[in-house]
Design an enzyme around this catalytic site. Structure first.
Site, short mmCIF file in Angstrom:
data_model
loop_
_atom_site.label_atom_id
_atom_site.label_comp_id
_atom_site.label_asym_id
_atom_site.label_seq_id
_atom_site.Cartn_x
_atom_site.Cartn_y
_atom_site.Cartn_z
N GLY A 9 18.20 -14.90 17.53
CA GLY A 9 17.99 -13.84 18.52
C GLY A 9 17.37 -12.59 17.91
N ALA A 10 16.39 -12.80 17.02
CA ALA A 10 15.80 -11.67 16.28
C ALA A 10 14.70 -10.95 17.04
CB ALA A 10 15.25 -12.18 14.94
N ASN A 11 14.44 -11.33 18.29
CA ASN A 11 13.32 -10.73 19.01
C ASN A 11 13.73 -9.54 19.88
OD1 ASN A 11 14.40 -13.17 20.58
ND2 ASN A 11 13.39 -11.99 22.18
N SER A 12 15.04 -9.25 19.99
CA SER A 12 15.45 -8.12 20.83
C SER A 12 16.79 -7.58 20.37
CB SER A 12 15.55 -8.55 22.31
OG SER A 12 16.59 -9.51 22.48
N GLY A 13 17.14 -6.39 20.88
CA GLY A 13 18.45 -5.81 20.64
C GLY A 13 18.76 -5.61 19.16
N GLY A 17 19.49 -7.83 17.01
CA GLY A 17 18.82 -8.83 16.18
C GLY A 17 17.48 -8.35 15.69
N SER A 33 32.75 -9.59 18.81
CA SER A 33 32.90 -8.43 19.68
C SER A 33 34.38 -8.13 19.88
CB SER A 33 32.26 -8.72 21.04
OG SER A 33 32.61 -7.73 21.98
N TYR A 53 33.17 -15.15 28.17
CA TYR A 53 32.55 -14.39 27.08
C TYR A 53 33.60 -14.01 26.04
CZ TYR A 53 29.90 -10.86 24.58
OH TYR A 53 29.28 -10.15 23.59
#
Length: 286
Positions: free
Chosen positions: A10-14, A16, A139, A165
């Site tokens: 998930g390195a493309n947003s947030g 990450g 989390s 979650y």
């Protein structure tokens, strides 16, 4: 000195994306494992511009799909002879009950089983790494679930997005700690963390009451830059070179819930995860 290599899901947003950017500035080679190549390609160029090594690789992977995880692990094993850091960052929250291609509840499949399978399939590369580390983003939401009903993790009787979650984040901590125990003596550390309540696109499409509350509170959340600090610390800081099996928040160890400290939960979860992913069978093919 040879540059260290870090794989980030998930390195493309947030957080990450911020993690990838900051580690690239520190001289890490980056492997981006992303579900959307369309969104990831411009971020890859952004990371390349600040990278000390210029090495920013991109591998497609949908963590919800075990066949996709196996294929991605095979690609990484084919392209690289070692891995120094693995950051299990990607995760999702969904309002409505959905299932993975294998018929497993989508939150549990994506947030826990995908990282469980990926990590196990990359362990041999990590064993060849320099001061290898596994960092799993969990989390404080793990406290929403005080314990598992194990036979409902894959197929719940009734679906609640927040509960699912929370259970997946509890699973992250149990997995990271059990992994630390299993790797004891091999020189690979495994820690988990709470990034803070971060202002990202997480749960942005949620339409339940909880999702609306998330939306109203979003202006008060911390920035992705702030949220990524503990991940970056665990991935790169020399201070925690031999520290393993802990849960962190704000760069410091924090005591997780009683359920997250339960050895019974950790052992049962590992056995269930092995069964649902057939990981031992796949290890021979990667």
């Amino acid at each position: 000195m040879v540059s260290r290599t870090c794989l980030i899901t998930g390195a493309n947003s947030g957080i990450g994306r911020i993690t990838a950017l900051e580690l690239a500035k520190k001289g890490f080679n980056i492997i981006m494992l992303c579900r959307s190549l369309e969104k990831a390609r411009p971020v890859r160029q952004e990371i390349k511009q600040v990278s000390k090594t210029g090495h920013v690789d991109l591998v497609w992977c949908d963590l919800a799909s075990q066949s996709s995880v196996i294929q991605a692990a095979r690609e990484v094993n084919d392209r690289y002879d070692r891995l120094d850091v693995l950051v299990n960052n990607a995760g999702l929250y969904i309002d409505t009950e959905q299932y993975s291609p294998e018929g497993i509840e989508l939150t549990f499949a994506t947030n826990h089983l995908g990282p469980f399978l990926l990590t196990n399939l990359l362990l041999n590369l990590l064993r060849k790494g320099h001061q290898p580390r596994i960092v799993t983003v969990s989390s404080e939401a793990h406290r929403w679930d005080r314990g598992f009903i194990f036979d409902e993790l894959a197929k719940p009787r009734s679906y609640d997005g927040m509960k699912a979650y929370g259970a997946s984040k509890l699973a992250n901590i149990l997995f990271a700690r059990e992994l630390a125990d299993r790797l004891a003596g091999e020189g690979i550390t495994s820690n988990s963390l709470h990034p803070g309540v971060v202002k990202t696109n997480f749960a942005q499409s949620a339409k339940t009451l909880q999702g609306l509350i998330f939306g109203l509170m979003r202006p008060f959340f911390i920035s992705p830059e702030k949220g990524a600090e503990t991940t970056i610390y665990l991935a790169a800081s020399p201070e925690i070179e031999n520290v393993t099996g802990l849960y962190f928040a704000k760069n410091r160890p924090k005591t997780p819930s009683a359920a997250a400290q339960s050895q019974y939960n950790a052992t049962q979860l590992w056995a269930l995860s092995e069964e649902l992913t057939q990981v031992k069978k796949h290890l021979a093919t990667v």
